[in-house]
Design a protein around this motif. Structure first.
Motif, mmCIF file in Angstrom:
data_model
loop_
_atom_site.group_PDB
_atom_site.id
_atom_site.type_symbol
_atom_site.label_atom_id
_atom_site.label_comp_id
_atom_site.label_asym_id
_atom_site.label_seq_id
_atom_site.Cartn_x
_atom_site.Cartn_y
_atom_site.Cartn_z
ATOM 1 N N ARG A 167 27.254 16.380 16.433
ATOM 2 C CA ARG A 167 26.847 16.116 15.102
ATOM 3 C C ARG A 167 26.505 17.694 14.593
ATOM 4 N NH1 ARG A 167 23.330 10.794 14.185
ATOM 5 N NH2 ARG A 167 24.906 9.500 14.671
ATOM 6 N N LYS A 168 27.124 17.943 13.347
ATOM 7 C CA LYS A 168 26.856 19.295 12.867
ATOM 8 C C LYS A 168 26.419 19.045 11.478
ATOM 9 C CE LYS A 168 28.284 21.571 16.361
ATOM 10 N NZ LYS A 168 27.729 22.558 17.050
ATOM 11 N N ARG A 169 25.573 19.923 11.004
ATOM 12 C CA ARG A 169 25.108 20.056 9.546
ATOM 13 C C ARG A 169 25.999 21.091 8.644
ATOM 14 N NH1 ARG A 169 21.034 17.227 9.388
ATOM 15 N NH2 ARG A 169 19.586 17.085 10.973
ATOM 16 N N SER A 170 26.146 20.522 7.307
ATOM 17 C CA SER A 170 26.889 21.178 6.429
ATOM 18 C C SER A 170 26.031 21.221 4.973
ATOM 19 C CB SER A 170 28.226 20.751 6.313
ATOM 20 O OG SER A 170 29.153 21.280 5.180
ATOM 21 N N SER A 171 26.530 22.039 4.078
ATOM 22 C CA SER A 171 26.243 21.780 2.745
ATOM 23 C C SER A 171 27.477 21.737 1.816
ATOM 24 C CB SER A 171 25.319 23.188 2.478
ATOM 25 O OG SER A 171 25.217 23.326 0.726
ATOM 26 N N PRO A 181 27.610 29.803 12.208
ATOM 27 C CA PRO A 181 26.601 29.140 11.469
ATOM 28 C C PRO A 181 26.416 30.213 9.880
ATOM 29 C CG PRO A 181 25.843 28.815 13.193
ATOM 30 C CD PRO A 181 27.152 29.647 13.498
ATOM 31 N N ARG A 182 26.287 29.480 8.848
ATOM 32 C CA ARG A 182 25.520 30.176 7.756
ATOM 33 C C ARG A 182 24.486 29.736 7.067
ATOM 34 N NH1 ARG A 182 29.878 30.783 2.551
ATOM 35 N NH2 ARG A 182 28.180 32.415 1.531
ATOM 36 N N GLN A 183 23.489 30.550 6.847
ATOM 37 C CA GLN A 183 22.194 30.347 6.226
ATOM 38 C C GLN A 183 22.460 30.049 4.583
ATOM 39 O OE1 GLN A 183 19.273 30.044 8.095
ATOM 40 N NE2 GLN A 183 18.422 28.933 6.404
ATOM 41 N N ILE A 184 22.113 28.976 4.101
ATOM 42 C CA ILE A 184 22.398 28.380 2.789
ATOM 43 C C ILE A 184 21.038 27.753 2.374
ATOM 44 C CG2 ILE A 184 23.495 27.235 1.270
ATOM 45 C CD1 ILE A 184 26.113 27.119 2.872
#
Length: 123
Positions: free
Chosen positions: A56-60, A85-88
């Motif tokens: 499971r991965k997070r996305s905006s 990964p990218r900080q949003i």
């Protein structure tokens, strides 16, 4: 690398097949969609299940124009899973959920037309 969201823009430069293979695009099922009020542009926070290998991965995703929070869980989407990964804002986005612009430039998600196993790679 410059990415344009202008649908009238010329096609990108020609790349080799190895470059295409370097971009790992997988299918996953959205298991959770939450509001993201801290985002600069209207967006949701997504948790996407890419199966047992990727997990499971997070996305905006800026998809608030075409999708409600209630309809997203259970929906299959495509995402690039091998970008760093990218900080949003306060969220660490682990994958880039893919979509196409409609006539007004609002995102329409890229989805398989029939259900497929989570984690399948685009080819």
């Amino acid at each position: 690398m410059h990415v344009t969201h202008d649908p009238a823009a010329a096609s990108a430069e020609t790349i080799g097949f190895d470059q295409f293979l370097a971009v790992d695009i997988r299918v996953g099922t959205i298991v959770e969609a939450l509001p993201f009020p801290e985002a600069r542009k209207p967006a949701y926070k997504l948790l996407i299940d890419f199966g047992p290998v990727i997990g499971r991965k997070r996305s905006s995703a800026q998809i608030t124009e075409h999708y409600s929070l209630e309809e997203l869980p259970g929906m299959q989407v495509a995402a690039v899973v091998n970008f760093p990964p990218r900080q949003i804002g306060p969220v660490m986005s682990e994958v880039l959920t893919l979509g196409f612009p409609d006539e007004a430039g609002k995102v329409v998600l890229f989805q398989p037309t029939t259900p497929v196993p989570n984690g399948g790679r685009l080819f």
